[in-house]
Every structure is written in structure tokens, then in C-alpha cells.
Scaffold this active site. Sequence first.
Site, short mmCIF file in Angstrom:
data_model
loop_
_atom_site.label_atom_id
_atom_site.label_comp_id
_atom_site.label_asym_id
_atom_site.label_seq_id
_atom_site.Cartn_x
_atom_site.Cartn_y
_atom_site.Cartn_z
N ASP A 213 -15.03 -3.87 -0.95
CA ASP A 213 -14.55 -3.49 0.38
C ASP A 213 -15.76 -3.27 1.27
O ASP A 213 -16.60 -2.41 0.98
CB ASP A 213 -13.71 -2.21 0.30
CG ASP A 213 -12.55 -2.35 -0.67
OD1 ASP A 213 -12.01 -3.47 -0.77
OD2 ASP A 213 -12.19 -1.37 -1.32
N ASP B 193 0.86 -1.19 0.00
CA ASP B 193 0.00 0.00 0.00
C ASP B 193 0.89 1.23 0.00
O ASP B 193 1.89 1.28 0.73
CB ASP B 193 -0.90 0.02 1.23
CG ASP B 193 -1.93 -1.11 1.22
OD1 ASP B 193 -2.04 -1.81 0.19
OD2 ASP B 193 -2.63 -1.29 2.24
#
Length: 238
Positions: A129, A8
Amino acid sequence: MLILPAIDIIDGKPVRLYKGDYSKKEIVAKDVLETAKHFEEIGADWIHLVDLDGAKEKEPKNMKLILKIAKEIKTPIEIGGGMRNLETIKKYIEGGVKRVILGTAAIEDEKLLRESIKLYGNKIAVGIDCKDEYICGDGWLYKSKIHYIEFAKKLEKLGVKNIIVTDISKDGTLEGPNIDMLKKLKGEVSIDITASGGIKDINDIKKLKELNIYGAITGKAIYKKTLDLEESLKVSKD
């Protein structure tokens, strides 16, 4: 089952968040490219990259770095974060990225999703998500009223071949993946499912492999050394 180590990115640095909270970021390595090369050396099947700045700002913010990674390593990479138009998707795919992940755009812009699938087929994946089983967007900053199973069924009908499913409440916690959520989804769709969020150790990899899903994304467990990437790759292939 494929194992996809995650990187990330915020401000060009490899980070991890806790439950998607940008205020709880932790820098986990010195350099994004070197981390990707390290994962390649170990034998990662794919590398999962997320432009967290892009997800938050609704446009790519680390594209130059990501395209450099795509050019310098042979391991296929996938990228999510900031995918809001065809131009961005095209730049990534033509730049060597093997799979682009649509998140918020897949919720809000069905036309873009359809066009992307028509042009790039299985190079397009969608990130599901969720928080409390409902879809979240904009870098997980808001929760919709769309249930994750309902959304997955819709995506399958539209021709999406791969979904990345993240339980936000598990992400970055090392508390184990949400197996029940994944089992329910597996019973409802035949689309490829990649699990993300909460993986702690090799036992979690074994549990996910038993589900016969497509892939497992792991980040914090590798950086915290509660999971050995080489061992997980071996177990996933046995």
C-alpha cells in the site's frame, strides 16, 4: 487476469473509504455475507475482504464474520487486516480462507513473514500500500521510507508469490488505476501482481489486462455501478 470484487468491513458492515480515510467511510450494502453471495452468483474468481477495524487496531476484529463467509460460499476468499501473528493466520487458513494478506506485519516483522511463507506458501500474499510511491502501514495511517519497488524485490527474494498493490491516492476515487506505477513494478519483478485502487469502468479493466498482471481488485466502481462485474469478468477472460 482475475477479477476480485472487494468488501471492506467496519463494525461488521460493508463500507468504502476515500483515499484510506476512516472518517470518510460510506456503507455500500446492507450485509457482508449477502454481498459475498451475490458476487459468487455473478461468478467472481475470488472475493477480496479487508477487516479495516483489524488493520487499525492491529488485531482481527471481524474474524467470526469472515470465517462464516468462508464456510458458506465456495468462491475462494482472501483476507487482509490485523494479521500480526501466526495464530491469526492459522485460524483463517484452517477456517477455509484461501489466502491471507500481510500488510504492516510484512514491513515490521520479517520473522513472521518468513515463518508464514514456510508454513503456508502461496496462501500468503503481501499488500503493498503506497502513497507517493512509499509504503504505508497500520491501515494506511503512516508512511514509511521504503520505496514500493525496493520492497517488492525484497518480498520476491523471500519467496512471496503474490502482492496486492494499492496506490492510496487512487483508492475509492474512481479516477483510474496508477498504470505507470504498475508498469514500472512489472518491469522489476516476476511475482504475481494484483492491482487495487481507482478502477472506474471497463476501460480500466482493459488497460490492466493489457499489462498482463495476475488480478484486479474493484470495489467502489461495482457499488456505484460505473463497472458491471459480469462484464468485467468476461473481458478479463477474452
